[in-house]
Design a protein around this motif. Structure first.
Motif, PDB file in Angstrom:
ATOM      1  N   GLY A   1       0.800  -1.218   0.000  1.00  0.00           N
ATOM      2  CA  GLY A   1       0.000   0.000   0.000  1.00  0.00           C
ATOM      3  C   GLY A   1       0.831   1.266   0.000  1.00  0.00           C
ATOM      4  O   GLY A   1       0.399   2.301  -0.517  1.00  0.00           O
ATOM      5  N   LEU A   2       2.034   1.186   0.550  1.00  0.00           N
ATOM      6  CA  LEU A   2       2.899   2.370   0.624  1.00  0.00           C
ATOM      7  C   LEU A   2       3.436   2.798  -0.743  1.00  0.00           C
ATOM      8  O   LEU A   2       3.983   3.899  -0.872  1.00  0.00           O
ATOM      9  N   VAL A   3       3.307   1.926  -1.758  1.00  0.00           N
ATOM     10  CA  VAL A   3       3.863   2.270  -3.073  1.00  0.00           C
ATOM     11  C   VAL A   3       2.823   2.187  -4.186  1.00  0.00           C
ATOM     12  O   VAL A   3       3.183   2.260  -5.363  1.00  0.00           O
ATOM     13  N   THR A   4       1.535   2.047  -3.836  1.00  0.00           N
ATOM     14  CA  THR A   4       0.513   1.949  -4.873  1.00  0.00           C
ATOM     15  C   THR A   4      -0.338   3.225  -4.888  1.00  0.00           C
ATOM     16  O   THR A   4      -0.619   3.800  -3.843  1.00  0.00           O
ATOM     17  N   PRO A   5      -0.754   3.655  -6.076  1.00  0.00           N
ATOM     18  CA  PRO A   5      -1.566   4.874  -6.180  1.00  0.00           C
ATOM     19  C   PRO A   5      -2.971   4.635  -5.660  1.00  0.00           C
ATOM     20  O   PRO A   5      -3.405   3.482  -5.549  1.00  0.00           O
ATOM     21  N   PRO A   6      -3.731   5.709  -5.304  1.00  0.00           N
ATOM     22  CA  PRO A   6      -3.349   7.123  -5.474  1.00  0.00           C
ATOM     23  C   PRO A   6      -2.556   7.712  -4.317  1.00  0.00           C
ATOM     24  O   PRO A   6      -1.979   8.775  -4.460  1.00  0.00           O
ATOM     25  N   VAL A   7      -2.528   7.043  -3.135  1.00  0.00           N
ATOM     26  CA  VAL A   7      -1.800   7.618  -1.997  1.00  0.00           C
ATOM     27  C   VAL A   7      -0.316   7.320  -2.125  1.00  0.00           C
ATOM     28  O   VAL A   7       0.495   8.203  -2.348  1.00  0.00           O
ATOM     29  N   GLY A   8       0.077   6.035  -1.996  1.00  0.00           N
ATOM     30  CA  GLY A   8       1.475   5.646  -2.205  1.00  0.00           C
ATOM     31  C   GLY A   8       2.462   6.569  -1.525  1.00  0.00           C
ATOM     32  O   GLY A   8       3.291   7.199  -2.182  1.00  0.00           O
ATOM     33  N   LEU A   9       2.378   6.670  -0.195  1.00  0.00           N
ATOM     34  CA  LEU A   9       3.128   7.667   0.557  1.00  0.00           C
ATOM     35  C   LEU A   9       4.621   7.640   0.242  1.00  0.00           C
ATOM     36  O   LEU A   9       5.246   8.683   0.051  1.00  0.00           O
ATOM     37  N   ASN A  10       5.224   6.437   0.177  1.00  0.00           N
ATOM     38  CA  ASN A  10       6.653   6.357  -0.087  1.00  0.00           C
ATOM     39  C   ASN A  10       7.021   6.894  -1.468  1.00  0.00           C
ATOM     40  O   ASN A  10       8.092   7.472  -1.662  1.00  0.00           O
ATOM     41  N   VAL A  11       6.137   6.719  -2.429  1.00  0.00           N
ATOM     42  CA  VAL A  11       6.394   7.228  -3.779  1.00  0.00           C
ATOM     43  C   VAL A  11       6.423   8.755  -3.767  1.00  0.00           C
ATOM     44  O   VAL A  11       7.287   9.385  -4.399  1.00  0.00           O
ATOM     45  N   PHE A  12       5.504   9.366  -3.016  1.00  0.00           N
ATOM     46  CA  PHE A  12       5.489  10.828  -2.900  1.00  0.00           C
ATOM     47  C   PHE A  12       6.768  11.327  -2.218  1.00  0.00           C
ATOM     48  O   PHE A  12       7.328  12.349  -2.604  1.00  0.00           O
ATOM     49  N   VAL A  13       7.213  10.588  -1.197  1.00  0.00           N
ATOM     50  CA  VAL A  13       8.434  10.975  -0.492  1.00  0.00           C
ATOM     51  C   VAL A  13       9.639  10.910  -1.428  1.00  0.00           C
ATOM     52  O   VAL A  13      10.453  11.842  -1.496  1.00  0.00           O
ATOM     53  N   VAL A  14       9.753   9.816  -2.188  1.00  0.00           N
ATOM     54  CA  VAL A  14      10.877   9.653  -3.115  1.00  0.00           C
ATOM     55  C   VAL A  14      10.835  10.728  -4.200  1.00  0.00           C
ATOM     56  O   VAL A  14      11.860  11.338  -4.533  1.00  0.00           O
ATOM     57  N   ALA A  15       9.650  10.975  -4.752  1.00  0.00           N
ATOM     58  CA  ALA A  15       9.522  11.981  -5.803  1.00  0.00           C
ATOM     59  C   ALA A  15       9.931  13.364  -5.300  1.00  0.00           C
ATOM     60  O   ALA A  15      10.573  14.142  -6.017  1.00  0.00           O
ATOM     61  N   ARG A  16       9.574  13.652  -4.054  1.00  0.00           N
ATOM     62  CA  ARG A  16       9.894  14.966  -3.492  1.00  0.00           C
ATOM     63  C   ARG A  16      11.392  15.119  -3.259  1.00  0.00           C
ATOM     64  O   ARG A  16      11.997  16.123  -3.646  1.00  0.00           O
ATOM     65  N   TYR A  17      12.003  14.121  -2.611  1.00  0.00           N
ATOM     66  CA  TYR A  17      13.422  14.238  -2.254  1.00  0.00           C
ATOM     67  C   TYR A  17      14.342  14.046  -3.460  1.00  0.00           C
ATOM     68  O   TYR A  17      15.423  14.630  -3.521  1.00  0.00           O
ATOM     69  N   ALA A  18      13.938  13.185  -4.412  1.00  0.00           N
ATOM     70  CA  ALA A  18      14.770  12.949  -5.586  1.00  0.00           C
ATOM     71  C   ALA A  18      14.453  13.907  -6.726  1.00  0.00           C
ATOM     72  O   ALA A  18      15.151  13.910  -7.742  1.00  0.00           O
ATOM     73  N   LYS A  19      13.364  14.689  -6.542  1.00  0.00           N
ATOM     74  CA  LYS A  19      12.936  15.651  -7.565  1.00  0.00           C
ATOM     75  C   LYS A  19      12.701  14.965  -8.913  1.00  0.00           C
ATOM     76  O   LYS A  19      13.205  15.397  -9.957  1.00  0.00           O
ATOM     77  N   ARG A  20      11.933  13.870  -8.865  1.00  0.00           N
ATOM     78  CA  ARG A  20      11.571  13.128 -10.070  1.00  0.00           C
ATOM     79  C   ARG A  20      10.042  13.098 -10.209  1.00  0.00           C
ATOM     80  O   ARG A  20       9.322  13.235  -9.218  1.00  0.00           O
ATOM     81  N   PRO A  21       9.515  12.899 -11.430  1.00  0.00           N
ATOM     82  CA  PRO A  21       8.050  12.874 -11.628  1.00  0.00           C
ATOM     83  C   PRO A  21       7.406  11.693 -10.900  1.00  0.00           C
ATOM     84  O   PRO A  21       7.976  10.595 -10.845  1.00  0.00           O
ATOM     85  N   LEU A  22       6.221  11.924 -10.352  1.00  0.00           N
ATOM     86  CA  LEU A  22       5.493  10.859  -9.657  1.00  0.00           C
ATOM     87  C   LEU A  22       5.223   9.669 -10.572  1.00  0.00           C
ATOM     88  O   LEU A  22       5.376   8.505 -10.164  1.00  0.00           O
ATOM     89  N   GLN A  23       4.819   9.942 -11.817  1.00  0.00           N
ATOM     90  CA  GLN A  23       4.476   8.858 -12.735  1.00  0.00           C
ATOM     91  C   GLN A  23       5.670   7.936 -12.960  1.00  0.00           C
ATOM     92  O   GLN A  23       5.511   6.720 -13.114  1.00  0.00           O
ATOM     93  N   GLU A  24       6.848   8.513 -12.978  1.00  0.00           N
ATOM     94  CA  GLU A  24       8.066   7.742 -13.198  1.00  0.00           C
ATOM     95  C   GLU A  24       8.312   6.759 -12.047  1.00  0.00           C
ATOM     96  O   GLU A  24       8.639   5.591 -12.273  1.00  0.00           O
ATOM     97  N   ILE A  25       8.123   7.231 -10.815  1.00  0.00           N
ATOM     98  CA  ILE A  25       8.350   6.370  -9.649  1.00  0.00           C
ATOM     99  C   ILE A  25       7.278   5.288  -9.587  1.00  0.00           C
ATOM    100  O   ILE A  25       7.579   4.111  -9.324  1.00  0.00           O
ATOM    101  N   PHE A  26       6.011   5.668  -9.820  1.00  0.00           N
ATOM    102  CA  PHE A  26       4.927   4.669  -9.808  1.00  0.00           C
ATOM    103  C   PHE A  26       5.165   3.588 -10.858  1.00  0.00           C
ATOM    104  O   PHE A  26       4.923   2.406 -10.615  1.00  0.00           O
TER     105      PHE A  26
END
Length: 429
Positions: free
Chosen positions: A371-396
């Motif tokens: 659940g931490l990596v699946t959309p639409p919440v995917g909290l860890n994906v949002f954290v990685v996207a923010r700190y790595a400055k990469r697009p959310l779609q790419e991480i998902f």
């Protein structure tokens, strides 16, 4: 009817963005008032906060959070990644595998998945991108590796489950060791398979001499000492999980001092973050108790158990439906909120079906990792996207292969409960 109406009100409040704690308190208070009037409501509200927050086991929550903050302060994740990179970096996909190993090591001394994901994003992601890794592969392995902190002790999620379910916290923490190792190996195997399919997605890394590999292990020593100071004393029966949490927080503080990262500003920041997170979690637990009293008075959980028992369906089929429900909720809600909301209702049913509550707790956390990596919440994906400055779609896009492999491992853990329960059964009485 009252129980159904109040439950709908709870989910409506959550859908409107009301904080979880306030949603539970409002819905539970209204339900208690409707059932027993002002006297019942006043009796619960005046006694619940102190009786809940004063629980001895609850001390472990702020201590493990403080331990995580001190580990972040120490900057040990950089050293863990470097050590792992030195040993496996030359293998195809080696930096991705090193990220999984660093995530496991960091999780073993922190217990916070979001902290782990943020730290790995700042350390391992730039190294992989610099070496020419496919950004989707790099982002996916960082996001999924961060979830290991939920499972490998000291896990704050397992502690919360133990408090809510009134299950032995020590057995829960020890029960997460073998599944944590298996999840780490699964992440590494998934990276290997992805690189096998597309070798250009992960170029080979630098080769190191055996002497360099041995020297790189010096950072692992303090980590192992800290891990044994927490998990080892619980397993051996020397200390309770609550006592071990205090040992862990103090040990992490000494580690940060050793690394020379402690000063007045950094210490104040770590203490403030730990206080904020602790207050949020304890507030949710207190308000969940109010809602729990409402469920008890309406006998909702017992009615659900009786209803499922009358269906004549296989217990394994019921378990599959429950786990599917957790997967769906994990896509929509925060994992702490899911535990608080569902465990008081689901656990009596699980016990009635004959399943072990310790085994079920670990299974729920493995599901929560997905659940931490699946959309639409995917909290860890949002954290990685923010700190790595990469697009959310790419991480998902990068985490989907790991989601599939996680679900395959979940099926194995469900089919063979002894994988989880063997170590807890060996614990000192």
């Amino acid at each position: 009817m009252i129980a159904a109406g109040i439950t709908l009100l709870l989910f409506a409040l959550l859908a409107l963005g009301t904080p979880v704690a306030f949603s539970l308190a409002i819905a539970g208070s209204l339900g208690l008032f409707m059932i027993g009037g002002l006297d019942v409501l006043a009796g619960v509200i005046t006694t619940t906060p102190l009786s809940t927050a004063g629980s001895y086991e609850l001390i472990s929550v702020p201590m493990f959070i403080l331990m995580a903050e001190f580990v972040i302060l120490s900057g040990v994740a950089d050293g863990l990644f470097h050590a792992a990179k030195t040993w496996v970096g030359r293998v195809p996909g080696g930096l991705g595998m090193a990220t999984a190993l660093a995530g496991a090591g960091f999780g073993a001394i922190s217990g916070s998945s979001t902290a782990s994901a943020a730290t790995l994003s700042s350390t391992t992601m730039p190294a992989m991108l610099k070496q020419g890794y496919d950004p989707k592969l790099a982002g996916g392995v960082v996001a999924i590796s961060g979830t290991l902190a939920m499972l490998i002790p000291p896990s704050i999620a397992l502690v919360l489950y133990g408090i809510i379910a009134d299950v032995n916290i020590g057995q829960l923490l020890i029960g997460g060791v073998i599944p944590g190792i298996l999840v780490t190996l699964t992440i590494m195997a998934t990276v290997w398979a992805l690189v096998l399919i597309d070798p250009s997605s992960a170029p080979r890394g630098q080769a190191y001499t055996m002497m360099e590999k041995i020297r790189s292990l010096k950072v692992v020593g303090p980590m192992l000492v800290l891990f044994m100071a927490v998990t080892g004393v619980i397993y051996s029966g020397i200390a309770t999980p609550t006592e071990a949490s205090g040992i862990g927080a103090f040990g992490a503080f000494l580690l940060a001092i050793k690394e020379g990262t402690v000063n007045r500003k950094s210490l104040a920041k770590a203490l403030t973050h730990a206080a904020h997170a602790s207050c949020m979690i304890i507030m949710i637990i207190v308000c969940a108790k109010i809602f729990g009293y409402f469920l008890t008075l309406t006998q909702s959980t017992q009615m659900i158990v009786d209803w499922v028992g009358s269906l004549g369906v296989s217990p394994w089929m019921v378990l599959v439906i429950i786990l599917f429900g957790y997967l769906v909720l994990g896509c929509l809600m925060d994992q702490v909120a899911i535990l608080i909301l569902t465990v008081p209702v689901v656990l009596p049913l699980i016990k009635a079906l004959g399943f072990d509550p310790v085994w079920f707790g670990v299974i729920v956390i493995v599901v929560a990792e997905v659940g931490l990596v699946t959309p639409p919440v995917g909290l860890n994906v949002f954290v990685v996207a923010r700190y790595a400055k990469r697009p959310l779609q790419e991480i998902f896009a990068g985490v989907w292969p790991h989601v599939i492999s996680h679900l395959m491992l979940l099926a194995v853990l469900v089919a063979f409960p002894s994988i989880i329960l063997w170590l807890p059964k060996q614990m000192a009485p």
